[in-house]
Design a protein around this motif. Structure first.
Motif, PDB file in Angstrom:
ATOM      1  N   ALA A   1       7.479   8.564  -7.039  1.00  0.00           N
ATOM      2  CA  ALA A   1       7.776   8.080  -5.686  1.00  0.00           C
ATOM      3  C   ALA A   1       8.681   9.091  -5.004  1.00  0.00           C
ATOM      4  N   ALA A   2       8.583   9.178  -3.688  1.00  0.00           N
ATOM      5  CA  ALA A   2       9.420  10.105  -2.935  1.00  0.00           C
ATOM      6  C   ALA A   2       9.721   9.521  -1.564  1.00  0.00           C
ATOM      7  N   ALA A   3      10.907   9.812  -1.085  1.00  0.00           N
ATOM      8  CA  ALA A   3      11.291   9.437   0.268  1.00  0.00           C
ATOM      9  C   ALA A   3      11.063  10.641   1.179  1.00  0.00           C
ATOM     10  N   PHE A   4      10.843  10.369   2.472  1.00  0.00           N
ATOM     11  CA  PHE A   4      10.660  11.470   3.415  1.00  0.00           C
ATOM     12  C   PHE A   4      11.222  11.097   4.780  1.00  0.00           C
ATOM     13  N   ARG A   5      11.569  12.132   5.533  1.00  0.00           N
ATOM     14  CA  ARG A   5      11.980  11.974   6.925  1.00  0.00           C
ATOM     15  C   ARG A   5      10.744  12.189   7.795  1.00  0.00           C
ATOM     16  N   VAL A   6      10.713  11.555   8.968  1.00  0.00           N
ATOM     17  CA  VAL A   6       9.577  11.688   9.878  1.00  0.00           C
ATOM     18  C   VAL A   6      10.073  12.176  11.234  1.00  0.00           C
ATOM     19  N   THR A   7       9.403  13.191  11.764  1.00  0.00           N
ATOM     20  CA  THR A   7       9.606  13.625  13.142  1.00  0.00           C
ATOM     21  C   THR A   7       8.226  13.843  13.745  1.00  0.00           C
ATOM     22  N   GLY A   8       8.152  13.822  15.063  1.00  0.00           N
ATOM     23  CA  GLY A   8       6.839  14.040  15.644  1.00  0.00           C
ATOM     24  C   GLY A   8       6.808  14.010  17.146  1.00  0.00           C
ATOM     25  N   ALA A   9       5.587  13.917  17.673  1.00  0.00           N
ATOM     26  CA  ALA A   9       5.341  13.867  19.107  1.00  0.00           C
ATOM     27  C   ALA A   9       4.213  12.878  19.370  1.00  0.00           C
ATOM     28  N   HIS A  10       4.270  12.240  20.547  1.00  0.00           N
ATOM     29  CA  HIS A  10       3.304  11.215  20.920  1.00  0.00           C
ATOM     30  C   HIS A  10       2.946  11.406  22.388  1.00  0.00           C
ATOM     31  N   VAL A  11       1.660  11.660  22.661  1.00  0.00           N
ATOM     32  CA  VAL A  11       1.177  11.822  24.027  1.00  0.00           C
ATOM     33  C   VAL A  11      -0.077  10.978  24.190  1.00  0.00           C
ATOM     34  N   ASP A  12      -0.048  10.054  25.129  1.00  0.00           N
ATOM     35  CA  ASP A  12      -1.174   9.143  25.376  1.00  0.00           C
ATOM     36  C   ASP A  12      -1.556   8.435  24.073  1.00  0.00           C
ATOM     37  N   THR A  13      -2.765   8.658  23.580  1.00  0.00           N
ATOM     38  CA  THR A  13      -3.181   8.012  22.335  1.00  0.00           C
ATOM     39  C   THR A  13      -3.017   8.929  21.129  1.00  0.00           C
ATOM     40  N   ASP A  14      -2.610  10.166  21.346  1.00  0.00           N
ATOM     41  CA  ASP A  14      -2.449  11.135  20.250  1.00  0.00           C
ATOM     42  C   ASP A  14      -1.047  11.079  19.658  1.00  0.00           C
ATOM     43  N   ILE A  15      -0.970  11.254  18.341  1.00  0.00           N
ATOM     44  CA  ILE A  15       0.326  11.300  17.666  1.00  0.00           C
ATOM     45  C   ILE A  15       0.267  12.354  16.559  1.00  0.00           C
ATOM     46  N   SER A  16       1.323  13.130  16.456  1.00  0.00           N
ATOM     47  CA  SER A  16       1.468  14.113  15.388  1.00  0.00           C
ATOM     48  C   SER A  16       2.790  13.849  14.689  1.00  0.00           C
ATOM     49  N   LEU A  17       2.747  13.764  13.365  1.00  0.00           N
ATOM     50  CA  LEU A  17       3.959  13.479  12.591  1.00  0.00           C
ATOM     51  C   LEU A  17       4.107  14.485  11.473  1.00  0.00           C
TER      52      LEU A  17
ATOM     53  N   THR B   1      11.932   7.865  21.058  1.00  0.00           N
ATOM     54  CA  THR B   1      12.707   8.170  22.248  1.00  0.00           C
ATOM     55  C   THR B   1      11.981   9.281  22.996  1.00  0.00           C
ATOM     56  N   ALA B   2      11.657   9.029  24.248  1.00  0.00           N
ATOM     57  CA  ALA B   2      10.984  10.014  25.097  1.00  0.00           C
ATOM     58  C   ALA B   2       9.752  10.604  24.410  1.00  0.00           C
ATOM     59  N   ARG B   3       8.935   9.734  23.835  1.00  0.00           N
ATOM     60  CA  ARG B   3       7.679  10.117  23.172  1.00  0.00           C
ATOM     61  C   ARG B   3       7.887  11.019  21.956  1.00  0.00           C
TER      62      ARG B   3
ATOM     63  N   TYR C   1       0.460   2.835  23.966  1.00  0.00           N
ATOM     64  CA  TYR C   1       0.853   2.613  22.578  1.00  0.00           C
ATOM     65  C   TYR C   1       2.275   3.080  22.340  1.00  0.00           C
ATOM     66  N   SER C   2       2.922   2.465  21.381  1.00  0.00           N
ATOM     67  CA  SER C   2       4.265   2.835  20.961  1.00  0.00           C
ATOM     68  C   SER C   2       4.256   3.061  19.456  1.00  0.00           C
ATOM     69  N   ALA C   3       5.016   4.039  19.011  1.00  0.00           N
ATOM     70  CA  ALA C   3       5.122   4.312  17.576  1.00  0.00           C
ATOM     71  C   ALA C   3       6.182   3.446  16.909  1.00  0.00           C
ATOM     72  N   VAL C   4       6.931   2.693  17.671  1.00  0.00           N
ATOM     73  CA  VAL C   4       8.033   1.893  17.138  1.00  0.00           C
ATOM     74  C   VAL C   4       7.515   0.839  16.165  1.00  0.00           C
ATOM     75  N   GLY C   5       8.148   0.766  15.000  1.00  0.00           N
ATOM     76  CA  GLY C   5       7.802  -0.269  14.039  1.00  0.00           C
ATOM     77  C   GLY C   5       7.653   0.269  12.637  1.00  0.00           C
ATOM     78  N   THR C   6       7.222  -0.600  11.750  1.00  0.00           N
ATOM     79  CA  THR C   6       6.971  -0.228  10.356  1.00  0.00           C
ATOM     80  C   THR C   6       5.465  -0.140  10.156  1.00  0.00           C
TER      81      THR C   6
END
Length: 133
Positions: A64-80, A48-50, A25-30
């Motif tokens: 309404a509010a805007a936010f920045r997103v950072t996180g980590a992605h390993v195998d099927t797990d994702i944390s944002l 970039t590099a998971r 899986y890839s997190a890339v996209g909307t």
């Protein structure tokens, strides 16, 4: 001898074609929240590099509010981490999963913590590129 070689080749071919590796899986996209009553949440991510990163919007009936997103992605797990200015941040602990139904988009299903959430369920679907957009 030929039968043995043919049988061995057939077994090797069958073993190679029966790949049970999990999907990549890839997190890339909307990504758009689906059926999440408190808000309409949308985010666009690069990876970039998971390490997913990006920005999003959190729209409720009265604000309404805007936010920045950072996180980590390993195998099927994702944390944002949804990093807001002027309000509490929200984190997502989730997993990628295939969508339900034929040609359904990939999903991220997980739970939200912080900012008034304590394990509240949320599902995001990846929006497909539309022609001309």
């Amino acid at each position: 001898m030929r039968k043995s070689a043919a049988l061995l080749a057939g077994l090797l071919l069958a073993a190679c074609s029966n790949n049970s590796a999990p999907p990549v899986y890839s997190a890339v996209g909307t990504w758009q929240s689906v059926g999440f009553a408190p808000a309409d949440v949308q985010m666009t991510l690069v990876e970039t590099a998971r390490s997913p990163a990006g920005a999003g919007r959190w729209i409720m009936t009265d604000s309404a509010a805007a936010f920045r997103v950072t996180g980590a992605h390993v195998d099927t797990d994702i944390s944002l981490l949804f990093d807001f200015d002027g309000r509490s941040d929200v984190s997502l602990a989730g997993v990628f999963r295939p969508g339900t139904g034929k040609d359904a988009p990939t999903q991220i299903a997980g739970a939200l913590f912080g900012g008034g959430f304590s394990g509240d369920s949320i599902v995001f679907e990846r929006l497909e590129d539309q022609p001309g957009s």
